[in-house]
Design a protein around this motif. Structure first.
Motif, PDB file in Angstrom:
ATOM      1  N   SER A   1       0.905  -1.108  -0.097  1.00 30.72           N
ATOM      2  CA  SER A   1       0.024  -0.081  -0.003  1.00 30.72           C
ATOM      3  C   SER A   1       0.936   1.190   0.095  1.00 30.72           C
ATOM      4  O   SER A   1       0.579   2.300  -0.504  1.00 30.72           O
ATOM      5  N   ILE A   2       2.005   1.118   0.654  1.00 32.42           N
ATOM      6  CA  ILE A   2       2.865   2.357   0.870  1.00 32.42           C
ATOM      7  C   ILE A   2       3.617   2.538  -0.760  1.00 32.42           C
ATOM      8  O   ILE A   2       3.874   3.479  -1.084  1.00 32.42           O
ATOM      9  N   SER A   3       3.734   1.156  -1.390  1.00 35.21           N
ATOM     10  CA  SER A   3       4.412   1.448  -2.677  1.00 35.21           C
ATOM     11  C   SER A   3       3.521   2.144  -3.690  1.00 35.21           C
ATOM     12  O   SER A   3       4.234   2.729  -4.700  1.00 35.21           O
ATOM     13  N   ILE A   4       2.407   2.401  -3.515  1.00 35.43           N
ATOM     14  CA  ILE A   4       1.425   2.821  -4.684  1.00 35.43           C
ATOM     15  C   ILE A   4       1.945   4.433  -4.552  1.00 35.43           C
ATOM     16  O   ILE A   4       2.190   4.719  -5.577  1.00 35.43           O
ATOM     17  N   PRO A   5       1.774   5.283  -3.423  1.00 34.13           N
ATOM     18  CA  PRO A   5       1.933   6.680  -3.368  1.00 34.13           C
ATOM     19  C   PRO A   5       3.412   6.836  -3.688  1.00 34.13           C
ATOM     20  O   PRO A   5       3.864   7.836  -4.580  1.00 34.13           O
ATOM     21  N   SER A   6       4.492   5.867  -3.427  1.00 30.07           N
ATOM     22  CA  SER A   6       5.684   6.089  -3.573  1.00 30.07           C
ATOM     23  C   SER A   6       5.992   6.076  -4.903  1.00 30.07           C
ATOM     24  O   SER A   6       6.976   6.712  -5.457  1.00 30.07           O
ATOM     25  N   ASN A   7       5.653   5.091  -5.299  1.00 32.44           N
ATOM     26  CA  ASN A   7       5.892   4.956  -6.985  1.00 32.44           C
ATOM     27  C   ASN A   7       5.320   5.998  -7.882  1.00 32.44           C
ATOM     28  O   ASN A   7       6.125   6.520  -8.773  1.00 32.44           O
ATOM     29  N   ILE A   8       4.336   6.544  -7.520  1.00 30.43           N
ATOM     30  CA  ILE A   8       3.831   7.697  -8.355  1.00 30.43           C
ATOM     31  C   ILE A   8       4.711   8.877  -8.209  1.00 30.43           C
ATOM     32  O   ILE A   8       5.195   9.594  -9.223  1.00 30.43           O
ATOM     33  N   ALA A   9       5.135   9.045  -6.909  1.00 30.67           N
ATOM     34  CA  ALA A   9       5.970  10.187  -6.358  1.00 30.67           C
ATOM     35  C   ALA A   9       7.377   9.965  -7.385  1.00 30.67           C
ATOM     36  O   ALA A   9       8.046  10.829  -7.944  1.00 30.67           O
ATOM     37  N   GLU A  10       7.999   8.923  -7.218  1.00 31.04           N
ATOM     38  CA  GLU A  10       9.148   8.503  -7.813  1.00 31.04           C
ATOM     39  C   GLU A  10       9.272   8.568  -9.501  1.00 31.04           C
ATOM     40  O   GLU A  10      10.163   9.283  -9.805  1.00 31.04           O
ATOM     41  N   GLY A  11       8.043   8.258  -9.757  1.00 32.30           N
ATOM     42  CA  GLY A  11       7.817   8.169 -11.335  1.00 32.30           C
ATOM     43  C   GLY A  11       7.640   9.607 -11.774  1.00 32.30           C
ATOM     44  O   GLY A  11       8.210   9.915 -12.923  1.00 32.30           O
ATOM     45  N   ALA A  12       6.984  10.419 -10.950  1.00 34.71           N
ATOM     46  CA  ALA A  12       6.867  11.801 -11.237  1.00 34.71           C
ATOM     47  C   ALA A  12       8.336  12.509 -11.463  1.00 34.71           C
ATOM     48  O   ALA A  12       8.450  13.630 -12.187  1.00 34.71           O
ATOM     49  N   SER A  13       9.040  12.143 -10.642  1.00 35.30           N
ATOM     50  CA  SER A  13      10.422  12.842 -10.892  1.00 35.30           C
ATOM     51  C   SER A  13      11.375  12.628 -12.155  1.00 35.30           C
ATOM     52  O   SER A  13      12.261  13.280 -12.301  1.00 35.30           O
ATOM     53  N   ARG A  14      10.918  11.547 -12.798  1.00 34.35           N
ATOM     54  CA  ARG A  14      11.549  11.109 -13.992  1.00 34.35           C
ATOM     55  C   ARG A  14      11.406  12.153 -15.176  1.00 34.35           C
ATOM     56  O   ARG A  14      10.234  12.645 -15.298  1.00 34.35           O
ATOM     57  N   ILE A  15      12.420  12.377 -16.106  1.00 37.16           N
ATOM     58  CA  ILE A  15      12.322  13.293 -16.926  1.00 37.16           C
ATOM     59  C   ILE A  15      11.289  12.803 -18.071  1.00 37.16           C
ATOM     60  O   ILE A  15      10.711  13.969 -18.574  1.00 37.16           O
ATOM     61  N   SER A  16      11.369  11.756 -18.346  1.00 34.65           N
ATOM     62  CA  SER A  16      10.760  11.301 -19.751  1.00 34.65           C
ATOM     63  C   SER A  16       9.429  10.497 -18.960  1.00 34.65           C
ATOM     64  O   SER A  16       9.291  10.197 -18.039  1.00 34.65           O
ATOM     65  N   ASN A  17       8.330  10.981 -19.943  1.00 27.83           N
ATOM     66  CA  ASN A  17       7.016  10.224 -19.722  1.00 27.83           C
ATOM     67  C   ASN A  17       7.041   8.698 -19.852  1.00 27.83           C
ATOM     68  O   ASN A  17       6.348   8.036 -19.198  1.00 27.83           O
ATOM     69  N   LYS A  18       7.998   8.183 -20.873  1.00 28.41           N
ATOM     70  CA  LYS A  18       8.159   7.052 -20.639  1.00 28.41           C
ATOM     71  C   LYS A  18       8.512   6.146 -19.462  1.00 28.41           C
ATOM     72  O   LYS A  18       8.118   5.133 -18.908  1.00 28.41           O
ATOM     73  N   ASP A  19       9.664   6.772 -18.809  1.00 24.75           N
ATOM     74  CA  ASP A  19       9.900   6.505 -17.252  1.00 24.75           C
ATOM     75  C   ASP A  19       8.942   6.377 -16.458  1.00 24.75           C
ATOM     76  O   ASP A  19       8.643   5.570 -15.577  1.00 24.75           O
ATOM     77  N   PHE A  20       7.996   7.502 -16.352  1.00 24.55           N
ATOM     78  CA  PHE A  20       6.900   7.937 -15.419  1.00 24.55           C
ATOM     79  C   PHE A  20       5.904   6.640 -15.879  1.00 24.55           C
ATOM     80  O   PHE A  20       5.266   6.100 -14.888  1.00 24.55           O
ATOM     81  N   ALA A  21       5.662   6.528 -16.869  1.00 24.64           N
ATOM     82  CA  ALA A  21       4.654   5.382 -17.244  1.00 24.64           C
ATOM     83  C   ALA A  21       4.886   4.042 -16.886  1.00 24.64           C
ATOM     84  O   ALA A  21       4.152   3.246 -16.159  1.00 24.64           O
ATOM     85  N   ARG A  22       6.216   3.914 -16.868  1.00 23.72           N
ATOM     86  CA  ARG A  22       6.799   2.406 -16.213  1.00 23.72           C
ATOM     87  C   ARG A  22       6.299   2.335 -14.831  1.00 23.72           C
ATOM     88  O   ARG A  22       6.291   1.284 -14.320  1.00 23.72           O
ATOM     89  N   PHE A  23       6.839   3.565 -14.052  1.00 19.19           N
ATOM     90  CA  PHE A  23       6.375   3.493 -12.766  1.00 19.19           C
ATOM     91  C   PHE A  23       4.807   3.230 -12.373  1.00 19.19           C
ATOM     92  O   PHE A  23       4.605   2.730 -11.050  1.00 19.19           O
ATOM     93  N   LEU A  24       4.307   4.025 -13.048  1.00 21.95           N
ATOM     94  CA  LEU A  24       2.644   3.930 -13.063  1.00 21.95           C
ATOM     95  C   LEU A  24       2.394   2.244 -13.234  1.00 21.95           C
ATOM     96  O   LEU A  24       1.237   1.781 -12.487  1.00 21.95           O
ATOM     97  N   GLU A  25       3.037   1.696 -14.126  1.00 21.11           N
ATOM     98  CA  GLU A  25       2.846   0.039 -14.514  1.00 21.11           C
ATOM     99  C   GLU A  25       2.884  -0.492 -12.930  1.00 21.11           C
ATOM    100  O   GLU A  25       2.437  -1.666 -12.821  1.00 21.11           O
ATOM    101  N   ILE A  26       4.336  -0.367 -12.562  1.00 19.35           N
ATOM    102  CA  ILE A  26       4.558  -0.651 -11.032  1.00 19.35           C
ATOM    103  C   ILE A  26       3.411  -0.635 -10.057  1.00 19.35           C
ATOM    104  O   ILE A  26       3.282  -1.329  -9.291  1.00 19.35           O
ATOM    105  N   THR A  27       2.995   0.738  -9.994  1.00 20.85           N
ATOM    106  CA  THR A  27       1.882   1.114  -9.281  1.00 20.85           C
ATOM    107  C   THR A  27       0.735   0.269  -9.482  1.00 20.85           C
ATOM    108  O   THR A  27       0.048  -0.272  -8.542  1.00 20.85           O
ATOM    109  N   ILE A  28       0.334  -0.157 -10.500  1.00 23.79           N
ATOM    110  CA  ILE A  28      -0.872  -0.876 -11.048  1.00 23.79           C
ATOM    111  C   ILE A  28      -0.756  -2.343 -10.412  1.00 23.79           C
ATOM    112  O   ILE A  28      -1.674  -2.971  -9.808  1.00 23.79           O
TER     113      ILE A  28
END
Length: 116
Positions: free
Chosen positions: A43-70
Motif C-alpha cells: 500500500s505504501i508502494s502505490i503513492p511512493s511509485n507515483i512520486a518517484e515516477g513523477a520525478s523522471r524526466i521522460s513520460n516513458k519512465d513515468f509510465a513504467r512507474f505507473l505500471e509498477i503502481t498498478i
C-alpha cells in the motif's frame, strides 16, 4: 517532470494506505510479519511509485512507474481477498477497500495512457 503532490491518484493513494494500516491492525498478531507486512508495504508502494515516477524526466519512465503502481494494486487486491478467505477481514470491510483500489487502478491506467 510532474508535480506528484498535485496528482489526484497520489492524493487518493495516500489516503488508501492509511485504510490498509487501520484494517491490518485488526489482523492476528501471528500475521504481523506475513500478510499484515505484505499489505502495508504494497500500500505504501502505490503513492511512493507515483512520486518517484513523477520525478523522471521522460513520460516513458513515468509510465513504467505507473505500471509498477498498478501491479501493487493487484497485489493488494489478491492479499485482501486472501485475508477475507482467512476470515481476517469481513466482507463489509473488504468491499469499500476494493472499490477504492479499483478507483486508483482506473485513474492510474487512464493517466498512464495520457503519457504516451
Amino acid at each position: 517532470m510532474h508535480r506528484f503532490k498535485d496528482l489526484e491518484i497520489w492524493k487518493l493513494s495516500r489516503l488508501f494506505w492509511k485504510d490498509i494500516y487501520e484494517i491490518t491492525s485488526l489482523f492476528p498478531e501471528a500475521e504481523k510479519f506475513g500478510l499484515t507486512s505484505q499489505l502495508r508495504r504494497a500500500s505504501i508502494s502505490i503513492p511512493s511509485n507515483i512520486a518517484e515516477g513523477a520525478s523522471r524526466i521522460s513520460n516513458k519512465d513515468f509510465a513504467r512507474f505507473l505500471e509498477i503502481t498498478i501491479g501493487s494494486c493487484y497485489e493488494i487486491e489478491t492479499q485482501l481477498l486472501i485475508a477475507n478467505d482467512l476470515k481476517f477481514l469481513k466482507q463489509e470491510d473488504l468491499n469499500p477497500l476494493l472499490k477504492k483500489l479499483e478507483a486508483i487502478i482506473k485513474m492510474t491506467s487512464k493517466f498512464k495512457s495520457t503519457l504516451k
